[in-house]
Design an enzyme around this catalytic site. Structure first.
Site, PDB file in Angstrom:
ATOM      1  N   ASP A 186       0.813  -1.203   0.000  1.00 26.03           N
ATOM      2  CA  ASP A 186       0.000   0.000   0.000  1.00 26.03           C
ATOM      3  C   ASP A 186       0.855   1.265   0.000  1.00 26.03           C
ATOM      4  OD1 ASP A 186      -2.025   1.849   0.340  1.00 26.03           O
ATOM      5  OD2 ASP A 186      -2.193   1.496   2.494  1.00 26.03           O
TER       6      ASP A 186
ATOM      7  N   SER B  93      -0.052   4.194   2.792  1.00 23.75           N
ATOM      8  CA  SER B  93       0.220   4.126   4.230  1.00 23.75           C
ATOM      9  C   SER B  93       1.665   3.687   4.419  1.00 23.75           C
ATOM     10  CB  SER B  93      -0.744   3.158   4.929  1.00 23.75           C
ATOM     11  OG  SER B  93      -0.512   1.824   4.517  1.00 23.75           O
TER      12      SER B  93
ATOM     13  N   ASN C 159       2.992   1.744   7.581  1.00 21.88           N
ATOM     14  CA  ASN C 159       3.320   0.708   8.565  1.00 21.88           C
ATOM     15  C   ASN C 159       3.111  -0.687   8.011  1.00 21.88           C
ATOM     16  OD1 ASN C 159       2.286   3.171  10.419  1.00 21.88           O
ATOM     17  ND2 ASN C 159       3.778   1.936  11.548  1.00 21.88           N
TER      18      ASN C 159
ATOM     19  N   TRP D  99       1.752  -4.293   9.305  1.00 24.18           N
ATOM     20  CA  TRP D  99       1.093  -5.011  10.393  1.00 24.18           C
ATOM     21  C   TRP D  99       0.489  -6.318   9.894  1.00 24.18           C
ATOM     22  CZ3 TRP D  99      -4.010  -6.225   9.937  1.00 24.18           C
ATOM     23  CH2 TRP D  99      -4.880  -5.355   9.254  1.00 24.18           C
TER      24      TRP D  99
ATOM     25  N   TYR E 259      -9.223   3.641  11.428  1.00 27.77           N
ATOM     26  CA  TYR E 259      -9.830   3.598  10.105  1.00 27.77           C
ATOM     27  C   TYR E 259     -11.247   4.162  10.180  1.00 27.77           C
ATOM     28  CZ  TYR E 259      -5.933   0.569   8.856  1.00 27.77           C
ATOM     29  OH  TYR E 259      -4.672   0.061   8.634  1.00 27.77           O
TER      30      TYR E 259
ATOM     31  N   ASP F 207      -1.999   5.689  -5.307  1.00 31.08           N
ATOM     32  CA  ASP F 207      -2.256   4.789  -4.178  1.00 31.08           C
ATOM     33  C   ASP F 207      -2.589   3.378  -4.645  1.00 31.08           C
ATOM     34  OD1 ASP F 207      -2.957   3.595  -1.823  1.00 31.08           O
ATOM     35  OD2 ASP F 207      -4.656   4.895  -1.400  1.00 31.08           O
TER      36      ASP F 207
ATOM     37  N   THR G 279      -5.827   1.366  -3.046  1.00 31.70           N
ATOM     38  CA  THR G 279      -7.212   1.740  -3.323  1.00 31.70           C
ATOM     39  C   THR G 279      -7.562   1.297  -4.732  1.00 31.70           C
ATOM     40  OG1 THR G 279      -7.144   3.652  -1.840  1.00 31.70           O
ATOM     41  CG2 THR G 279      -8.832   3.669  -3.541  1.00 31.70           C
TER      42      THR G 279
END
Length: 407
Positions: A104, A107, A109, A111, A150, A294, A297
């Site tokens: 992505d 963003s 991070n 996880w 979110y 992006d 998306t």
């Protein structure tokens, strides 16, 4: 250090290198049929929610609730991955534990869910792979709390450190990432989704707790030759993510580079957006129209007011869920949507501006308003399928070229 056999970027120049290896990650595409099914489910849920809300509150309560939601959204991440369409594999630890993640660029991070995570799928549908640090010899404790908000709620857990491996042998050591204990904030987008976690490819400046991104650490540890990664999504079938350079066989002509407005998201200035009689309104203060490129998306997202006008111009009809459809037998009559960026035109043909299946044509544009300093537009996978995209982390540029179509 990895070496590659392709044209590579150094600064703003192109250097041809004859070397031995290119590191690629295959990206699985969710079929258009599934995207349309999900669209219909969201429409049904919106109808049900609207029906229920009419019984439990009056108009005054509705206005107050909407204002509360507006204020909450000022502090939210700009998406919830409900429309994400591409996923790829990454492994953590030694021996490796594999996960399907969304790579992505919107963003920063990394996880994944940990063992015992709540709201992390179930054995019957949406099953998730879960990380167990007790089974890895390269795990390092961190322990600091992690929480990301979110649109539908928060995802929370704690930070740890681990070796992260991309494409089987590109290993980033001591990577700070989050072990998720509760993923309830992503709701059905996660519970039913085919991804386990998120690997952010934005800049460290927007990372939760300032955790250095996977790709920045890859640069610092010299496991990629150049600070560049590239996406090829194509039209039909899987995509491909290349680390350390780009694959010139995947595009036509020359790459055209655009400077970023800021090293946060991959944010650029948009000169104009035009479709038939529609043209995006300029900002009243004279500032540039902003957009981020992006990969996380699926659709193209713009300000609600602008998307309403754009949809009207192409004959798209809204539904209660805030999405638009067009009549499939009229696709050839629709105008192309043209984005002008740094003086160059990037056209999305009308047939490529819809997701089509089951006699439904979902107009691949959606309205959303983001609080400043968020972007005004999101150029998601619908745009990136048409244009091979190179992300230059060091020079803070994005490069575009017409993507080679898959048969």
């Amino acid at each position: 250090m990895k070496v590659f056999s392709l044209s590579l970027i150094v600064g703003s120049s192109i250097v041809h290198v004859s070397t031995s290896k290119i590191v690629r990650v295959a990206l699985e595409k969710i079929p258009d049929e599934q995207m349309i099914l999900d669209h219909k489910k969201r429409e049904e849920q919106a109808i049900l929610a609207a029906t229920q809300s009419s019984y439990i509150r009056g108009a005054g309560d509705h206005v107050e609730l909407e204002e509360s939601r507006r204020l909450e959204k000022e502090n939210e991440i700009i998406k919830d991955y409900a429309n994400a369409q591409y996923f790829g594999s990454v492994s953590l630890g030694n021996p490796p534990q594999s996960f399907m993640v969304i790579f992505d660029t919107g963003s920063s991070n990394l996880w994944v869910p940990k063992t015992g995570c709540t709201h992390c799928g179930n054995p019957f549908f949406g099953r998730k792979s879960k990380y167990d640090h007790a089974k890895s010899v390269t795990y390092e404790e961190d322990g600091k709390d992690f929480e990301i908000m979110y649109g539908s709620g928060s995802v929370s857990g704690f930070f740890s450190k681990e070796t992260v491996t991309l494409a089987d042998d590109l290993a980033v050591k001591g990577q700070r990432f989050a072990e998720i204990e509760d993923a309830g904030g992503l709701g059905l987008a996660y519970a039913l989704g085919k991804f386990d976690g998120i690997l952010g490819l934005g800049f460290t400046s927007i990372s939760i707790d300032g955790a250095t991104t996977v790709f920045e650490n890859a640069i610092k540890q010299n496991v990629v030759d150049l600070p560049v990664f590239s996406f090829y999504l194509g039209d039909n079938g899987p995509g491909e993510l290349t680390f350390g350079g780009y694959d010139s066989s995947k595009f036509e002509g020359e790459l055209v580079y655009v400077d970023l407005l800021a090293a946060t998201y991959w944010e650029i200035a948009l000169d104009s957006i035009v479709a038939g009689p529609y043209e995006a309104a300029p900002n009243a203060d004279g500032s540039p129209i902003t957009g981020i490129v992006d990969s996380g998306t699926s659709l193209i997202v713009g300000p609600k007011r602008e998307i309403t006008k754009l949809a009207m111009a192409v004959g798209a009809k809204p539904n209660i869920a805030g999405e638009y459809t067009v009549e499939c037998d009229k696709l050839d009559d629709l105008p192309d949507i043209v984005f002008t960026i740094a003086g160059a035109e990037y056209s999305i043909p009308a047939r490529k501006a819809v997701i089509q299946a089951q006699n439904t044509c979902l107009f691949a544009f959606m309205g959303a308003d983001f609080a400043s300093p968020g972007p005004q537009w999101i150029l998601g996978d619908v745009f990136m399928r048409q244009y091979y995209t190179v992300f230059n982390y060091q020079d803070k540029k994005v490069g575009f070229a017409k993507a080679v179509s898959k048969a």
